[in-house]
Scaffold this motif. Structure first.
Motif, PDB file in Angstrom:
ATOM      1  N   GLY A 126       0.848  -1.186   0.000  1.00 17.31           N
ATOM      2  CA  GLY A 126       0.000   0.000   0.000  1.00 17.31           C
ATOM      3  C   GLY A 126       0.881   1.233   0.000  1.00 17.31           C
ATOM      4  O   GLY A 126       1.777   1.365  -0.828  1.00 17.31           O
ATOM      5  N   ASP A 127       0.662   2.102   0.981  1.00 21.39           N
ATOM      6  CA  ASP A 127       1.450   3.336   1.104  1.00 21.39           C
ATOM      7  C   ASP A 127       2.740   3.137   1.898  1.00 21.39           C
ATOM      8  O   ASP A 127       3.521   4.072   2.053  1.00 21.39           O
ATOM      9  CB  ASP A 127       0.622   4.422   1.807  1.00 21.39           C
ATOM     10  CG  ASP A 127      -0.589   4.842   0.989  1.00 21.39           C
ATOM     11  OD1 ASP A 127      -0.549   4.693  -0.244  1.00 21.39           O
ATOM     12  OD2 ASP A 127      -1.566   5.306   1.596  1.00 21.39           O
ATOM     13  N   HIS A 128       2.963   1.929   2.413  1.00 20.10           N
ATOM     14  CA  HIS A 128       4.111   1.667   3.278  1.00 20.10           C
ATOM     15  C   HIS A 128       5.289   1.111   2.482  1.00 20.10           C
ATOM     16  O   HIS A 128       5.122   0.199   1.679  1.00 20.10           O
ATOM     17  CB  HIS A 128       3.745   0.655   4.370  1.00 20.10           C
ATOM     18  CG  HIS A 128       2.603   1.089   5.221  1.00 20.10           C
ATOM     19  ND1 HIS A 128       2.710   2.069   6.180  1.00 20.10           N
ATOM     20  CD2 HIS A 128       1.308   0.680   5.257  1.00 20.10           C
ATOM     21  CE1 HIS A 128       1.541   2.249   6.765  1.00 20.10           C
ATOM     22  NE2 HIS A 128       0.680   1.416   6.220  1.00 20.10           N
TER      23      HIS A 128
END
Length: 143
Positions: free
Chosen positions: A90-92
């Motif tokens: 995801g955004d990580h």
């Protein structure tokens, strides 16, 4: 091939990164629910992209220790998902930490033995804790 064998074969295709071979086992109508993300994939293309996201985040992700049961138009698999987070999730960014946790997946079949849908259940919070993306104390407090 019975439904348990189809389910097993699909997991082998994932483990061996032969995602294009999945097409031969899926019917023209398809829906798959990722319950922890509250997300429904409505096409085979969306499903394969979702699998690709798992592979991007865990290039060595594997289905291991699976057991399968089936019925007239369904199969259920209990397995461990295992891999090292070596890519974005995801955004990580990658954490380099391992994930190893239980999953339960159900698949539904049409009268020709093709997969027409499925659902997967897993503990997303456990995964985030294993990857160091949330602290255990925050998880225990519910936030």
């Amino acid at each position: 091939m019975n439904h348990q064998d189809t389910h097993r074969a699909l997991h082998e295709m994932f483990n061996e990164r032969r995602l294009d071979e999945i097409d031969h086992h899926v019917g023209p109508e398809f829906a798959y629910i990722d319950h922890p993300h509250r997300h429904t994939l409505h096409t085979l293309a969306e499903f394969k992209a979702w699998l690709g996201e798992w592979i991007a985040g865990f290039s060595n992700a594997r289905v291991i220790g699976a057991s399968y049961v089936g019925g007239p138009n369904f199969s259920v698999a209990y397995f461990h998902g295992r891999g090292e987070n070596d890519g974005p999730l995801g955004d990580h960014p990658a954490t380099g930490r391992p994930m190893d946790m239980p999953f339960c997946e159900t698949l539904r079949y049409d009268q020709h033995g093709r997969v027409i849908g499925g659902e997967v259940y897993y503990d997303r919070m456990t995964m985030l804790m294993q990857l160091g993306l949330v602290a255990r104390r925050a998880a225990e407090r519910g936030g």
